[in-house]
Design an enzyme around this catalytic site. Structure first.
Site, PDB file in Angstrom:
ATOM      1  N   TYR A 198       0.836  -1.210   0.000  1.00  0.00           N
ATOM      2  CA  TYR A 198       0.000   0.000   0.000  1.00  0.00           C
ATOM      3  C   TYR A 198       0.865   1.252   0.000  1.00  0.00           C
ATOM      4  O   TYR A 198       0.656   2.177  -0.797  1.00  0.00           O
ATOM      5  CB  TYR A 198      -0.916  -0.011   1.215  1.00  0.00           C
ATOM      6  N   LYS A 211       1.091   4.236  -2.865  1.00  0.00           N
ATOM      7  CA  LYS A 211       0.742   5.623  -2.562  1.00  0.00           C
ATOM      8  C   LYS A 211       1.956   6.538  -2.711  1.00  0.00           C
ATOM      9  O   LYS A 211       1.825   7.717  -3.079  1.00  0.00           O
ATOM     10  CB  LYS A 211       0.153   5.733  -1.161  1.00  0.00           C
TER      11      LYS A 211
END
Length: 227
Positions: free
Chosen positions: A146, A150
């Protein structure tokens, strides 16, 4: 935001719904784009929806963005909310998780931005607002895939801001945990009062999308919540 034409991706999610409502309340005209099927809501003078759109496919992104711009006659703002999350350790994880999160967090924003650039440049006051994450600044255990995806959104934001300087502003909000029903369900023992609300985050997003933020570009803006 009165009269601005705003495209919002990931519009059916918890944050997306709040941003859509807030933009409409400020007098914007809104096109919503989502991977989820269309809800069947009636098209009005102020709102149109495009469902079943896979923004990780560049051709689908172009088709949806062009249709939104054609419907309203122009495009002023793109808000890239589409994305996803997975908690998975590297030792026990699947490399496909990294590929999937890159596709839904980075590629969707890339494709939507590329499709929107000609319209936003023609606007004369074009804005792109991306959703990054504070977690991408320093990844914790289970956050590798993740955080890496990002972080890609952060670098995309910076590169686009440099490339479009003087034409389109490009910024990103970096929230901590967002107070949503799903996050409360997944983290029942957390202190929800320290989380940023969707309303708070929407206010920051729409500020960056507004004329008042014309001097702000390339910013990665932390949004930490109330405490």
């Amino acid at each position: 935001m009165h009269g601005k034409v705003v495209v919002i991706t990931g519009a059916s999610g918890a944050l997306g719904k709040v941003v859509v409502s807030a933009a409409l309340a400020r007098g914007a005209r809104v096109a919503t784009i989502d991977f989820a099927p269309a809800t069947g809501a009636a098209t009005t003078a102020d709102r149109i929806e495009f469902g079943g759109v896979d923004l990780s496919d560049a051709a689908q992104a172009v088709q949806a963005i062009d249709a939104a711009a054609a419907h309203f006659g122009r495009l002023d703002v793109l808000v890239n909310i589409a994305g996803g999350f997975a908690f998975e350790t590297i030792a026990d994880g699947d490399p496909k998780t990294w590929q999937r999160l890159y596709a839904i967090n980075v590629t969707t924003a890339l494709n939507a931005s590329q499709a929107a650039i000609p319209h936003l440049t023609a606007s004369g006051a074009g804005r792109i607002v991306n959703v990054g994450a504070m977690a991408a600044l320093q990844a914790g255990a289970g956050m590798g895939a993740y955080a890496a995806s990002k972080a890609g959104v952060h670098r995309l934001t910076e590169a686009l801001a440099a490339e479009l300087k003087g034409k389109v502003t490009v910024n990103a909000v970096l929230p901590t945990t967002i107070d949503t029903p799903a996050n409360r369900r997944d983290m029942p023992k957390a202190d929800f009062t320290t989380w940023v609300t969707a309303d708070e985050l929407a206010n920051v997003i729409l500020f960056l999308a507004s004329d008042a933020a014309s001097a702000v570009t390339g910013a990665l803006l932390p949004v930490r919540g109330r405490v």
